[in-house]
Design a protein around this motif. Structure first.
Motif, PDB file in Angstrom:
ATOM      1  N   VAL A  28       0.842  -1.193   0.000  1.00 57.26           N
ATOM      2  CA  VAL A  28       0.000   0.000   0.000  1.00 57.26           C
ATOM      3  C   VAL A  28       0.875   1.241   0.000  1.00 57.26           C
ATOM      4  CG1 VAL A  28      -1.921  -1.134   1.205  1.00 57.26           C
ATOM      5  CG2 VAL A  28      -0.146   0.032   2.541  1.00 57.26           C
ATOM      6  N   ARG A  29       0.259   2.330  -0.408  1.00 58.88           N
ATOM      7  CA  ARG A  29       0.890   3.637  -0.323  1.00 58.88           C
ATOM      8  C   ARG A  29       0.470   4.297   0.991  1.00 58.88           C
ATOM      9  NH1 ARG A  29       2.569   4.340  -5.652  1.00 58.88           N
ATOM     10  NH2 ARG A  29       1.350   3.176  -7.198  1.00 58.88           N
ATOM     11  N   PRO A  30       1.188   5.342   1.416  1.00 58.94           N
ATOM     12  CA  PRO A  30       0.879   5.933   2.727  1.00 58.94           C
ATOM     13  C   PRO A  30      -0.576   6.329   2.907  1.00 58.94           C
ATOM     14  CG  PRO A  30       2.999   6.727   1.977  1.00 58.94           C
ATOM     15  CD  PRO A  30       2.430   5.923   0.840  1.00 58.94           C
ATOM     16  N   HIS A  31      -1.232   6.841   1.866  1.00 57.24           N
ATOM     17  CA  HIS A  31      -2.624   7.280   2.037  1.00 57.24           C
ATOM     18  C   HIS A  31      -3.583   6.099   2.221  1.00 57.24           C
ATOM     19  CE1 HIS A  31      -2.870   6.285  -2.281  1.00 57.24           C
ATOM     20  NE2 HIS A  31      -4.175   6.216  -2.104  1.00 57.24           N
ATOM     21  N   GLN A  32      -3.108   4.875   1.977  1.00 57.06           N
ATOM     22  CA  GLN A  32      -3.945   3.691   2.168  1.00 57.06           C
ATOM     23  C   GLN A  32      -3.720   3.026   3.518  1.00 57.06           C
ATOM     24  OE1 GLN A  32      -2.341   1.931  -1.417  1.00 57.06           O
ATOM     25  NE2 GLN A  32      -4.326   2.071  -2.468  1.00 57.06           N
ATOM     26  N   LEU A  33      -2.793   3.551   4.308  1.00 60.82           N
ATOM     27  CA  LEU A  33      -2.514   2.962   5.619  1.00 60.82           C
ATOM     28  C   LEU A  33      -3.720   3.008   6.565  1.00 60.82           C
ATOM     29  CD1 LEU A  33       1.180   4.055   6.287  1.00 60.82           C
ATOM     30  CD2 LEU A  33       0.312   1.707   6.141  1.00 60.82           C
ATOM     31  N   PRO A  34      -4.552   4.067   6.559  1.00 54.31           N
ATOM     32  CA  PRO A  34      -5.717   4.023   7.453  1.00 54.31           C
ATOM     33  C   PRO A  34      -6.644   2.851   7.166  1.00 54.31           C
ATOM     34  CG  PRO A  34      -5.291   6.280   6.771  1.00 54.31           C
ATOM     35  CD  PRO A  34      -4.378   5.404   5.948  1.00 54.31           C
ATOM     36  N   ALA A  35      -6.877   2.559   5.887  1.00 53.34           N
ATOM     37  CA  ALA A  35      -7.726   1.404   5.559  1.00 53.34           C
ATOM     38  C   ALA A  35      -7.040   0.102   5.952  1.00 53.34           C
ATOM     39  CB  ALA A  35      -8.060   1.407   4.071  1.00 53.34           C
ATOM     40  N   ALA A  36      -5.718   0.041   5.784  1.00 55.26           N
ATOM     41  CA  ALA A  36      -4.981  -1.160   6.190  1.00 55.26           C
ATOM     42  C   ALA A  36      -5.108  -1.374   7.687  1.00 55.26           C
ATOM     43  CB  ALA A  36      -3.520  -1.028   5.787  1.00 55.26           C
ATOM     44  N   ARG A  37      -5.009  -0.300   8.445  1.00 50.18           N
ATOM     45  CA  ARG A  37      -5.165  -0.411   9.903  1.00 50.18           C
ATOM     46  C   ARG A  37      -6.571  -0.890  10.262  1.00 50.18           C
ATOM     47  NH1 ARG A  37      -4.721   4.578  10.956  1.00 50.18           N
ATOM     48  NH2 ARG A  37      -6.884   5.106  11.428  1.00 50.18           N
ATOM     49  N   ALA A  38      -7.572  -0.316   9.621  1.00 54.77           N
ATOM     50  CA  ALA A  38      -8.949  -0.714   9.919  1.00 54.77           C
ATOM     51  C   ALA A  38      -9.195  -2.175   9.556  1.00 54.77           C
ATOM     52  CB  ALA A  38      -9.918   0.195   9.167  1.00 54.77           C
ATOM     53  N   ALA A  39      -8.626  -2.624   8.437  1.00 51.43           N
ATOM     54  CA  ALA A  39      -8.798  -4.022   8.037  1.00 51.43           C
ATOM     55  C   ALA A  39      -8.140  -4.954   9.043  1.00 51.43           C
ATOM     56  CB  ALA A  39      -8.215  -4.243   6.650  1.00 51.43           C
ATOM     57  N   ALA A  40      -6.947  -4.592   9.495  1.00 49.94           N
ATOM     58  CA  ALA A  40      -6.253  -5.427  10.482  1.00 49.94           C
ATOM     59  C   ALA A  40      -7.025  -5.467  11.799  1.00 49.94           C
ATOM     60  CB  ALA A  40      -4.840  -4.910  10.699  1.00 49.94           C
TER      61      ALA A  40
END
Length: 357
Positions: free
Chosen positions: A210-222
């Motif tokens: 992911v790119r930095p702007h996609q990290l919030p969604a990655a956190r929510a998915a985890a």
């Protein structure tokens, strides 16, 4: 992209860094490259002049053996397997050739790398099948992070089929090119969530590119899937070439706060100025990763051969050692080998290669 036949190859560039201001473009974006380090598959190895950036010196004859290393992130591709039009760009000459298991063996020769994880490059199950067969026959490749369609209704059956295929015992994880998805919330879609649940039930890891702007969604998915182990590739692609840490660092720390997350310290040289990067310039990003996750949740990855326009294999390894020089011996061993072995559940790729976990 049309596949001609399954093969341990790939179709498009594995990762394209952010095209932010002040950074050199990745070769796949038309940026300039440099000649690969001789140890990366070429004959007649000689030290590359830029090895000095990582403090590279030949080992003394009486020096103790270096700690063993698991390379948790590399690629292979074969231009006969898939159409590769992106390699026609004149700037891509340094990596405009096939990278096969024999090249990997040459690149790692003389290093303490005794096991690797081969990571997908195209969203095509046929590549995964080919990678599994390659790993099953390899003395070096201990695991494969492949691809399957997480949104498919029969994803659980698809995962079972991959495991039943030749070399299927090497399947350790799945990855999708999330960085290419225009929807920043792709990871939070219900169909993706069902796929992640199936992945967790199968005991497989999910690699995040992911790119930095996609990290919030990655956190929510985890957070939604605490039973799935999430591995962040390339530290979430920080904007190294710009010298900025924010907002990447804040988002990284929030992701790292979840106990089911780990991170690969990989790909940093590709996010930097490929002709002028230094260890000192990479250090703030590596320190942020180590401080956020703790050394026991960070693993080494070369990102070879994508790294070649910026650094050769031994240079990348030496740089990783330099960036983690402050760690104590136990922490260094975790970073170089134990974390990848544990998280991916790696088993031996060859005689004596790895202890069973």
């Amino acid at each position: 992209m049309s596949a001609r036949h399954p093969h341990p190859g790939a179709g498009r560039p594995p990762e394209r860094p952010d095209a932010g201001a002040g950074r050199r473009a990745h070769p796949s974006d038309g940026g300039a490259g440099r000649t690969p380090h001789p140890s990366d598959g070429g004959a007649g190895h000689t030290p590359h002049p830029s090895d000095a950036r990582a403090g590279h010196t030949p080992p003394r004859p009486d020096a103790p053996p270096a700690p063993r290393v698991v390379d948790a992130h590399h690629h292979l591709w074969d231009r006969s397997a898939f159409d590769l039009p992106w390699l026609d760009d004149p700037a891509l000459e340094p990596i405009r050739r096939d990278f096969l298991p024999a090249d990997l063996a040459r690149a790692t020769a003389g290093t303490p790398v005794d096991a690797t994880v081969l990571v997908q490059t195209v969203c095509d199950t046929r590549e995964t099948l080919a990678f599994l067969a390659t790993a099953g026959a390899s003395p070096l490749i201990a695991g494969v992070v492949g691809w399957t369609d997480l949104t498919a209704p029969g994803v659980a059956d698809d995962l079972a089929a991959l495991r039943a295929a030749p070399g299927g015992d090497r399947l350790v994880g799945i990855r999708h090119q999330v960085q290419e998805e225009p929807d920043p919330g792709w990871l939070l879609r219900p169909d993706v969530g069902r796929g992640l649940t199936a992945l967790g039930a199968a005991g497989l890891v999910y690699d995040l590119v992911v790119r930095p702007h996609q990290l919030p969604a990655a956190r929510a998915a985890a957070a939604r899937h605490p039973g799935v182990r999430f591995v962040l590739d390339h530290a979430g692609k920080p904007p190294v070439a710009t010298g900025r840490l924010t907002p990447w660092a804040e988002e990284l720390r929030a992701f790292a706060a979840l106990p089911n997350t780990t991170c690969k310290l990989s790909g940093l040289v590709s996010e930097a100025d490929r002709d002028a990067w230094t260890v000192a310039g990479l250090a703030p990003y590596a320190d942020t990763v180590l401080d956020a996750f703790g050394p026991g949740r960070v693993m080494f990855g070369s990102d070879w051969p994508v790294c070649l326009p910026a650094a050769g294999y031994t240079e990348v390894l030496d740089t990783a050692r330099a960036l983690t020089a402050r760690l104590d011996p136990g922490e260094r061993e975790a970073f170089l080998a134990a974390t990848a072995t544990r998280v991916y559940g790696l088993r031996p790729a060859g005689p004596g290669a790895l202890p069973r976990t």
